[in-house]
Design a protein around this motif. Structure first.
Motif, mmCIF file in Angstrom:
data_model
loop_
_atom_site.group_PDB
_atom_site.id
_atom_site.type_symbol
_atom_site.label_atom_id
_atom_site.label_comp_id
_atom_site.label_asym_id
_atom_site.label_seq_id
_atom_site.Cartn_x
_atom_site.Cartn_y
_atom_site.Cartn_z
ATOM 1 N N ARG A 235 15.418 1.915 0.641
ATOM 2 C CA ARG A 235 14.785 0.825 1.480
ATOM 3 C C ARG A 235 13.480 0.393 0.815
ATOM 4 O O ARG A 235 12.649 1.241 0.207
ATOM 5 C CB ARG A 235 14.393 1.620 2.712
ATOM 6 N N ASP A 237 10.163 -2.841 0.584
ATOM 7 C CA ASP A 237 9.153 -3.804 1.273
ATOM 8 C C ASP A 237 9.623 -5.091 0.929
ATOM 9 O O ASP A 237 9.246 -5.492 -0.322
ATOM 10 C CB ASP A 237 7.952 -3.361 1.121
ATOM 11 N N ALA A 239 9.000 -9.197 1.998
ATOM 12 C CA ALA A 239 8.199 -9.879 2.764
ATOM 13 C C ALA A 239 7.649 -9.254 4.079
ATOM 14 O O ALA A 239 7.469 -9.926 4.967
ATOM 15 C CB ALA A 239 9.064 -11.227 3.046
ATOM 16 N N GLY A 240 6.991 -8.193 3.700
ATOM 17 C CA GLY A 240 6.448 -7.493 4.714
ATOM 18 C C GLY A 240 7.301 -6.578 5.671
ATOM 19 O O GLY A 240 6.844 -5.955 6.681
ATOM 20 N N LYS A 241 8.675 -6.469 5.391
ATOM 21 C CA LYS A 241 9.450 -5.822 6.151
ATOM 22 C C LYS A 241 10.228 -4.886 5.547
ATOM 23 O O LYS A 241 10.673 -4.953 4.365
ATOM 24 C CB LYS A 241 10.556 -6.705 6.994
ATOM 25 N N THR A 242 10.370 -3.523 5.757
ATOM 26 C CA THR A 242 11.102 -2.678 5.176
ATOM 27 C C THR A 242 12.663 -2.584 5.577
ATOM 28 O O THR A 242 12.701 -2.468 6.820
ATOM 29 C CB THR A 242 10.366 -0.985 5.428
ATOM 30 N N GLN A 243 13.350 -2.578 4.491
ATOM 31 C CA GLN A 243 14.600 -2.525 4.989
ATOM 32 C C GLN A 243 15.549 -2.213 3.793
ATOM 33 O O GLN A 243 15.064 -2.294 2.550
ATOM 34 C CB GLN A 243 15.166 -3.984 5.315
ATOM 35 N N GLU A 248 23.399 -0.936 3.231
ATOM 36 C CA GLU A 248 23.068 -0.020 4.160
ATOM 37 C C GLU A 248 24.023 0.999 4.157
ATOM 38 O O GLU A 248 25.172 0.956 3.591
ATOM 39 C CB GLU A 248 23.341 -0.774 5.500
#
Length: 329
Positions: A235, A237, A239-243, A248
Motif C-alpha cells: 500500500r 501514498d 495523491a494523498g490517498k493510501t491504497q 489488492e
C-alpha cells in the motif's frame, strides 16, 4: 478432469490425497522450484515417503522444477531432475527449454508438463513445446479469458491445465521483475518473490510495519491481517490517498465457471498454495473434489455454498474469476 493440489510438506500432501486429489505437486528443498521458502518442500527421504503414500491411494506426484537456471549453477537443476526421476516422481513441471532438453536427452518418454512459468498463451507456442520436447500438458497463465482457454483446449496438441483457486499475480508468470528491482534477486531464478533475508518486520505501538530490503511496503493496524510483503501488493501514498497501487490481496476462484471449463475440454484444475497450511489444502481439496464430481456426473451444479466457505480462505477474504470474465481476446 484431474484435481491437482499443492503440497508444501508431507502433512499437506496427506490432506490433499485424503480429500480427493488425483495428483499433488511438490518441490525440492532448493531454488529449482517457484516456492522456495524456508520450512517448505521435500528432502530425498520425504519424497520417497510422499510417493509411497500417494501411490498407495492411487494419486500421482508431480515435481516442479520450474525456475530458470543460472549459468553458474546449472548442475543444481540437472541434479534435481536426476533425483526426482530416480526417486519415482510421475511427472516433472518445467519452464526452461534447457531443462526440458536435458530431460529428453535422459529419457524420450518421461512425462513433462509445461509450467505456468513458461507463459505459453498461444496454440503455436504449445505446439512448439510439444514438437520439440513432447510435453504432455501445459499449465496456462492466469491472464487468458474463458474463450481463449477454450480455443487452446480445442486446438492445441497437448492437455490443458488451469488454475482454479488460490493467490493471483498481476504479472504474466515467469516475467516478473518487480521484486528484483528491490532486492536484486529474481523470483524466476530464486523461486521466491521476497526472499526472507530481505524481509523486515517492526512493531511501532499498535502498528506493524513490513519492509522489503528496508523499503516500507505496508502498515497494519492492530486488528488487520498482516500479509507477507511483496512489492505488487504493498500500500502506497498516491495523491494523498493510501491504497493498493498495483494489486489488492484477493484470490482466484473459478468454481462458478467450472461447467464451462469442463465442457471446453480442460484436462485439470490446479489449486495454488504450496505455502499454505494443511488445513487450507484439506478444505479446498474437499470442496473442489465434490464440485468436479458433480459436474462430471451431469448433475445440477451450484457453487454458492462452496464459494461462501472458500471465501474465508481467500487472500483478503475476497475472490474473483480474474481474466476469465474478459469478453475481449
Amino acid at each position: 478432469m484431474e484435481l491437482v493440489c499443492p503440497a508444501g510438506n508431507f502433512p499437506s500432501l496427506v490432506k490433499a490425497v485424503d480429500n480427493g486429489a488425483n495428483a499433488v505437486y511438490i518441490g525440492l528443498k532448493n531454488e529449482t522450484n517457484a516456492r522456495h521458502f524456508a520450512g517448505l518442500n521435500f528432502s530425498k527421504q520425504q519424497i520417497v515417503k510422499a510417493i509411497n503414500y500417494a501411490h498407495k491411494h492411487n494419486c500421482k506426484v508431480y515435481c516442479a522444477i520450474n525456475t530458470y537456471p543460472r549459468e553458474n549453477r546449472w548442475s543444481r537443476w540437472t541434479e534435481s531432475v536426476d533425483q526426482a526421476i530416480d526417486l519415482g516422481i510421475d511427472t516433472l513441471i518445467v519452464a526452461d527449454i534447457g531443462v526440458m532438453d536435458y530431460i529428453r536427452n535422459k529419457s524420450q518418454t518421461f512425462p513433462i508438463h509445461l509450467s505456468v512459468q513458461a507463459s505459453a498463451t498461444s496454440v503455436e507456442a504449445l505446439n512448439f513445446y510439444h514438437r520439440h520436447f513432447s510435453i504432455k500438458r501445459a499449465v496456462l497463465p492466469r491472464v487468458l479469458s474463458l474463450a481463449q482457454v477454450a480455443t487452446l483446449a480445442k486446438k492445441s496438441s497437448v492437455e490443458i491445465e488451469v488454475f482454479g483457486f488460490g493467490s493471483l499475480c498481476i504479472m504474466a508468470e515467469g516475467r516478473c521483475y518487480l521484486s528484483s528491482y528491490l532486492t536484486g534477486e529474481s523470483p524466476n531464478t530464486q523461486g521466491v518473490c521476497s526472499p526472507a533475508s530481505y524481509v523486515q518486520w517492526e512493531n511501532k505501538g499498535d502498528i506493524l510495519e513490513s519492509r522489503l530490503n528496508h523499503l516500507l511496503i505496508d502498515r497494519f493496524e492492530k486488528n488487520e491481517n498482516a500479509g507477507y510483503p511483496t512489492l505488487c501488493k504493498g500500500r502506497f501514498d498516491i495523491a494523498g490517498k493510501t491504497q493498493h497501487a498495483m494489486e489488492e490481496p484477493t484470490s482466484l476462484n473459478t468454481m462458478d465457471i467450472l461447467p464451462e471449463l469442463y465442457q471446453a475440454g480442460v484436462a485439470a484444475i490446479k489449486i495454488e498454495g504450496r505455502q499454505r497450511s494443511p488445513a487450507y489444502v484439506a478444505t479446498v481439496a474437499k470442496y473442489w473434489r465434490r464440485a468436479i464430481d458433480q459436474v462430471k456426473s451431469g448433475r445440477s451444479f451450484s457453487a454458492a455454498e462452496p464459494i461462501s466457505c472458500l471465501q474465508e480462505l481467500a487472500e483478503g477474504k475476497q475472490t474473483t474469476i480474474g481474466a476469465y470474465e474478459r469478453d475481449w481476446q
